[in-house]
Write a protein that holds these residues in place. Structure first.
Motif: not given
Length: 313
Positions: A83-84, A131-136, A251-257
């Motif tokens: 994740d981030l 963004n997604d490219a910063d997951r580690q 959050t309940g509305k933003t669950t990507l990370y």
């Protein structure tokens, strides 16, 4: 390693399992038992155990190519948390600091849209975006080591025993944190959290007569006189900035990370404490009883952990 694969349309079963990789587990286990005291009236024994396991992916479907979507990486454990990486709350000084990212020079506020009181995240590839490219890899779910301690002490007819267990070096996604750090949900009770509150921010000061909701009033001039430094971002009622958490805050509305749901799950737990007394057989023979022992037992009375949730075990 197994991966669920879809079958072609029209098949009787919608998926199948494929063996797509190799995993290796290497570790050590040790157990020591000793008796420090053994006399006519006293007896004391101690048992210690230790286990350490290294889980490692050796090969995946395409040989040595990582399967990022599955969070599987060559040379890493199978259960990593990917994740981030949160880097702390943004202060005003930090937001105004001029930096250079690639060919762009500007303040962190200009480059990342960060502001005082928001959460910041590591820009892993240094492209000026989170963004997604910063997951580690920010942790693993399997403990790096475990240990147990059990000891019993006897004095004449009395006995006492205690068992302690520990797991160390792992993290978990806490449903408790998902539930109670959801900044988009204002309708339920939340944690008592040490929010970062910037100087001049409005303070909750609503009053009402207890009957008419139309009587609700708030004085907007009541604000913080100085910055209150905390470890949680300043909550705000704006979806555009994810209610104060910015891009990576779940959050309940933003669950990507979901890095705010990842917590240290290491713990030391007292599993069992027992105190007992065994009655003398000579005394029991008078009432035609062969043996009798009374005891008090307490299960899981203490746990020492930084885990944010009900129980890390």
């Amino acid at each position: 390693m197994k991966q669920k694969l879809l079958l072609e349309q029209g098949a009787s079963n919608g998926d199948m399992w494929s063996n797509i990789g190799k995993v290796r587990n290497r570790g050590i286990e040790a157990l020591v038992k000793f008796v420090p005291v053994q006399t006519k009236d006293w007896y004391w024994d101690v048992t210690l155990s230790f286990a350490k396991n290294k889980n490692e992916i050796l090969e995946l479907q395409n040989g040595k190519e990582d399967m990022r979507a599955e969070k599987w990486f060559i040379g890493k454990p199978i259960d990593v948390i990917y994740d981030l990486n949160m880097t702390g709350i943004c202060t005003q000084e930090y937001a105004n600091e001029v930096i250079t990212v690639g060919d762009v020079t500007g303040t962190r506020s200009e480059i990342y849209s960060w502001f005082e009181g928001c959460m910041t995240f590591e820009d892993l590839n240094q492209d000026g975006q989170i963004n997604d490219a910063d997951r580690q890899i920010i942790g693993q779910e399997l403990p790096k080591w475990t240990g147990n301690l059990s000891t019993s002490l006897q004095y004449k007819n009395w006995d006492f025993s205690i068992a302690v267990t520990t797991k160390q070096g792992h993290k978990l996604n806490s449903p408790f944190m998902d539930e109670f750090t959801d900044y988009s949900d204002r309708g339920r009770t939340k944690l008592s959290m040490d929010f970062y509150i910037p100087q001049g921010a409005p303070i909750f000061n609503y009053t009402w007569d207890g009957k008419d909701y139309g009587s609700l009033t708030s004085d907007p001039t009541v604000v913080t006189k100085e910055t209150i430094v905390g470890s949680y971002p300043y909550p705000m009622n704006f979806e555009g900035i994810n209610h104060g958490g910015t891009t990576g805050w779940r959050t309940g509305k933003t669950t990507l990370y979901n890095p705010n749901g990842v917590v240290d799950a290491s713990y030391v737990k007292v599993k069992n404490i027992t105190v007992g007394y065994t009655f003398d057989k000579q005394l029991l023979s008078k009432i035609h009883v062969q043996s009798l022992r009374v005891y008090a037992n307490v299960l899981n009375p203490f746990i020492f952990t930084n885990y944010k949730g009900f129980d890390p075990e």
